[in-house]
Design a protein around this motif. Structure first.
Motif, PDB file in Angstrom:
ATOM      1  N   VAL A 178       0.392   2.515   6.292  1.00  0.00           N
ATOM      2  CA  VAL A 178      -0.920   2.123   5.704  1.00  0.00           C
ATOM      3  C   VAL A 178      -1.357   2.993   4.697  1.00  0.00           C
ATOM      4  CG1 VAL A 178      -1.790   1.121   8.163  1.00  0.00           C
ATOM      5  CG2 VAL A 178      -1.974   3.326   7.588  1.00  0.00           C
ATOM      6  N   CYS A 179      -1.188   4.303   4.725  1.00  0.00           N
ATOM      7  CA  CYS A 179      -1.389   5.170   3.614  1.00  0.00           C
ATOM      8  C   CYS A 179      -0.670   4.668   2.274  1.00  0.00           C
ATOM      9  CB  CYS A 179      -1.133   6.573   4.088  1.00  0.00           C
ATOM     10  SG  CYS A 179      -2.138   7.435   5.244  1.00  0.00           S
ATOM     11  N   ASP A 180       0.558   4.238   2.490  1.00  0.00           N
ATOM     12  CA  ASP A 180       1.035   3.663   1.148  1.00  0.00           C
ATOM     13  C   ASP A 180       0.635   2.576   0.758  1.00  0.00           C
ATOM     14  OD1 ASP A 180       2.770   5.849   1.133  1.00  0.00           O
ATOM     15  OD2 ASP A 180       4.471   4.754   2.273  1.00  0.00           O
ATOM     16  N   ALA A 181       0.122   1.663   1.779  1.00  0.00           N
ATOM     17  CA  ALA A 181      -0.600   0.508   1.530  1.00  0.00           C
ATOM     18  C   ALA A 181      -1.984   0.747   0.523  1.00  0.00           C
ATOM     19  CB  ALA A 181      -0.952  -0.385   2.630  1.00  0.00           C
ATOM     20  N   ALA A 182      -2.756   1.899   1.142  1.00  0.00           N
ATOM     21  CA  ALA A 182      -3.828   2.247   0.377  1.00  0.00           C
ATOM     22  C   ALA A 182      -3.666   2.552  -1.139  1.00  0.00           C
ATOM     23  CB  ALA A 182      -4.595   3.023   1.117  1.00  0.00           C
ATOM     24  N   ARG A 183      -2.557   3.122  -1.381  1.00  0.00           N
ATOM     25  CA  ARG A 183      -2.060   3.588  -2.683  1.00  0.00           C
ATOM     26  C   ARG A 183      -1.963   2.204  -3.581  1.00  0.00           C
ATOM     27  NH1 ARG A 183       0.532   7.408   0.407  1.00  0.00           N
ATOM     28  NH2 ARG A 183       0.070   9.623   0.067  1.00  0.00           N
ATOM     29  N   LEU A 184      -1.661   1.204  -3.225  1.00  0.00           N
ATOM     30  CA  LEU A 184      -1.747  -0.102  -3.943  1.00  0.00           C
ATOM     31  C   LEU A 184      -3.272  -0.418  -4.485  1.00  0.00           C
ATOM     32  CD1 LEU A 184       0.337  -2.591  -1.582  1.00  0.00           C
ATOM     33  CD2 LEU A 184       1.134  -1.071  -3.399  1.00  0.00           C
ATOM     34  N   VAL A 185      -4.222  -0.033  -3.893  1.00  0.00           N
ATOM     35  CA  VAL A 185      -5.566  -0.191  -4.349  1.00  0.00           C
ATOM     36  C   VAL A 185      -5.912   0.788  -5.437  1.00  0.00           C
ATOM     37  CG1 VAL A 185      -7.880  -0.244  -3.765  1.00  0.00           C
ATOM     38  CG2 VAL A 185      -6.302  -1.003  -2.156  1.00  0.00           C
ATOM     39  N   LEU A 186      -5.274   2.264  -5.283  1.00  0.00           N
ATOM     40  CA  LEU A 186      -5.386   3.092  -6.262  1.00  0.00           C
ATOM     41  C   LEU A 186      -4.711   2.855  -7.382  1.00  0.00           C
ATOM     42  CD1 LEU A 186      -6.094   5.915  -7.265  1.00  0.00           C
ATOM     43  CD2 LEU A 186      -3.678   6.740  -6.300  1.00  0.00           C
ATOM     44  N   ARG A 187      -3.536   2.196  -7.435  1.00  0.00           N
ATOM     45  CA  ARG A 187      -2.598   1.708  -8.412  1.00  0.00           C
ATOM     46  C   ARG A 187      -3.585   0.736  -9.519  1.00  0.00           C
ATOM     47  NH1 ARG A 187       2.729  -0.779  -7.187  1.00  0.00           N
ATOM     48  NH2 ARG A 187       2.866   1.337  -5.919  1.00  0.00           N
ATOM     49  N   MET A 188      -4.188  -0.315  -8.668  1.00  0.00           N
ATOM     50  CA  MET A 188      -5.046  -1.225  -9.354  1.00  0.00           C
ATOM     51  C   MET A 188      -6.000  -0.556 -10.261  1.00  0.00           C
ATOM     52  SD  MET A 188      -7.492  -4.104  -7.711  1.00  0.00           S
ATOM     53  CE  MET A 188      -8.838  -2.706  -7.160  1.00  0.00           C
ATOM     54  N   TYR A 189      -6.809   0.305  -9.656  1.00  0.00           N
ATOM     55  CA  TYR A 189      -7.753   1.208 -10.279  1.00  0.00           C
ATOM     56  C   TYR A 189      -7.055   1.928 -11.502  1.00  0.00           C
ATOM     57  CZ  TYR A 189     -11.550  -0.026  -7.260  1.00  0.00           C
ATOM     58  OH  TYR A 189     -12.605  -0.569  -6.682  1.00  0.00           O
ATOM     59  N   ALA A 190      -5.957   2.492 -11.282  1.00  0.00           N
ATOM     60  CA  ALA A 190      -5.651   3.520 -12.423  1.00  0.00           C
ATOM     61  C   ALA A 190      -4.904   2.791 -13.453  1.00  0.00           C
ATOM     62  CB  ALA A 190      -4.649   4.491 -11.676  1.00  0.00           C
ATOM     63  N   GLU A 191      -4.670   1.286 -13.313  1.00  0.00           N
ATOM     64  CA  GLU A 191      -3.997   0.645 -14.207  1.00  0.00           C
ATOM     65  C   GLU A 191      -4.877   0.588 -15.637  1.00  0.00           C
ATOM     66  OE1 GLU A 191      -3.150  -3.027 -12.465  1.00  0.00           O
ATOM     67  OE2 GLU A 191      -1.259  -2.388 -11.617  1.00  0.00           O
ATOM     68  N   ASN A 192      -6.174   0.440 -15.471  1.00  0.00           N
ATOM     69  CA  ASN A 192      -7.091   0.453 -16.361  1.00  0.00           C
ATOM     70  C   ASN A 192      -8.285   1.220 -16.244  1.00  0.00           C
ATOM     71  OD1 ASN A 192      -8.866  -0.294 -18.642  1.00  0.00           O
ATOM     72  ND2 ASN A 192      -8.545  -2.631 -18.535  1.00  0.00           N
ATOM     73  N   PRO A 193      -8.165   2.621 -16.225  1.00  0.00           N
ATOM     74  CA  PRO A 193      -9.301   3.407 -16.107  1.00  0.00           C
ATOM     75  C   PRO A 193     -10.600   3.177 -16.750  1.00  0.00           C
ATOM     76  CG  PRO A 193      -7.250   4.721 -16.700  1.00  0.00           C
ATOM     77  CD  PRO A 193      -6.821   3.147 -17.192  1.00  0.00           C
ATOM     78  N   THR A 194     -10.505   2.845 -17.927  1.00  0.00           N
ATOM     79  CA  THR A 194     -11.850   2.456 -18.893  1.00  0.00           C
ATOM     80  C   THR A 194     -12.684   1.356 -17.891  1.00  0.00           C
ATOM     81  OG1 THR A 194     -10.977   3.004 -20.898  1.00  0.00           O
ATOM     82  CG2 THR A 194     -12.887   1.874 -20.874  1.00  0.00           C
ATOM     83  N   PHE A 195     -12.043   0.352 -17.654  1.00  0.00           N
ATOM     84  CA  PHE A 195     -12.556  -0.902 -16.877  1.00  0.00           C
ATOM     85  C   PHE A 195     -13.269  -0.475 -15.642  1.00  0.00           C
ATOM     86  CE2 PHE A 195     -12.183  -4.312 -13.978  1.00  0.00           C
ATOM     87  CZ  PHE A 195     -12.987  -5.235 -14.364  1.00  0.00           C
ATOM     88  N   SER A 196     -12.097   0.353 -15.014  1.00  0.00           N
ATOM     89  CA  SER A 196     -12.679   0.798 -13.239  1.00  0.00           C
ATOM     90  C   SER A 196     -13.984   1.726 -13.506  1.00  0.00           C
ATOM     91  CB  SER A 196     -11.470   1.583 -12.937  1.00  0.00           C
ATOM     92  OG  SER A 196     -10.362   0.851 -12.748  1.00  0.00           O
TER      93      SER A 196
END
Length: 222
Positions: A76-94
């Motif tokens: 589940v920790c690895d699953a949570a990192r998928l959310v982080l990846r989504m935010y990190a893909e576009n820092p300006t937008f995030s």
């Protein structure tokens, strides 16, 4: 089309404010009709969070693809990192979305509902893994909440810094704390039923067959 609508929406949100921007304003700037907008987004709130549905689907699939040999807390920790990846893909937008969400109470409430769905997805996986454990549901729900809290604490710290540095470092540190607290422990078995204990009083020197007969009688097997 979808990306163009998101770009137009955020341009107007930054220029006019969220409340002052209508769906008609967004589609006019994007050069499309209202029907095109609602084909991609059920509401104006959804255009602020265009990637969460995809991320939630990816998380659910990731958890479903795991095996029973996976350490559940690590999974589940690895699953949570998928959310982080989504935010990190576009820092300006995030970062823009983070600032906008802080300013608009309705968006904050919407974001909390999205976070709750992530937490429920993690909890559902853990409930299955801990189904045979004593207080397995409680354990699953507590760990899921801890994973989400740790992830969000680190993520928001990164967003407050305007997306400077590596977001993964702070999130990894936070999730490592959760894993060190709850993970690495073998999943305990279900509550075991106590075995029958029989105390037999017999005369000293009684033959073994007599002792066995008394035990069988006591257990109702005679």
């Amino acid at each position: 089309m979808r990306d163009a609508l998101v770009a137009a929406a955020f341009q107007l949100f930054l220029e006019r404010g969220y409340e002052q921007t209508t769906v008609d304003d967004i589609v006019a700037l994007a050069g499309v009709g209202r029907r095109s907008f609602f084909r991609y987004f059920p509401s104006k709130e959804d255009v602020v969070f265009p990637d969460h549905e995809r991320c939630l689907a990816d998380m659910t699939a990731f958890l479903a693809d795991g095996s029973d040999d996976d350490e559940p807390v690590g999974r589940v920790c690895d699953a949570a990192r998928l959310v982080l990846r989504m935010y990190a893909e576009n820092p300006t937008f995030s970062v823009q979305r983070y600032r906008l969400t802080k300013q608009v109470p309705g968006l904050r409430a919407y974001e909390l509902s999205v976070v709750w769905r992530y937490e429920r997805a993690l909890a559902a996986y853990l409930r299955r893994r801990f189904a045979a454990c004593r207080e397995g549901t409680l354990r699953a729900d507590v760990i899921a909440a801890a994973v989400v809290a740790a992830h969000n604490n680190a993520l928001r710290s990164w967003l407050r810094s305007d997306g400077q540095g590596e977001a993964s470092e702070a999130v990894d540190r936070a999730l490592a704390y959760v894993q060190s607290t709850f993970g690495g422990v073998p999943v305990p078995p279900a509550v075991e039923q106590p075995e029958d204990v029989v105390v037999v009083v017999s005369r000293r020197g009684a033959p073994l067959w007599r002792v066995v007969q008394e035990i069988e009688t006591t257990l109702g097997r005679g």
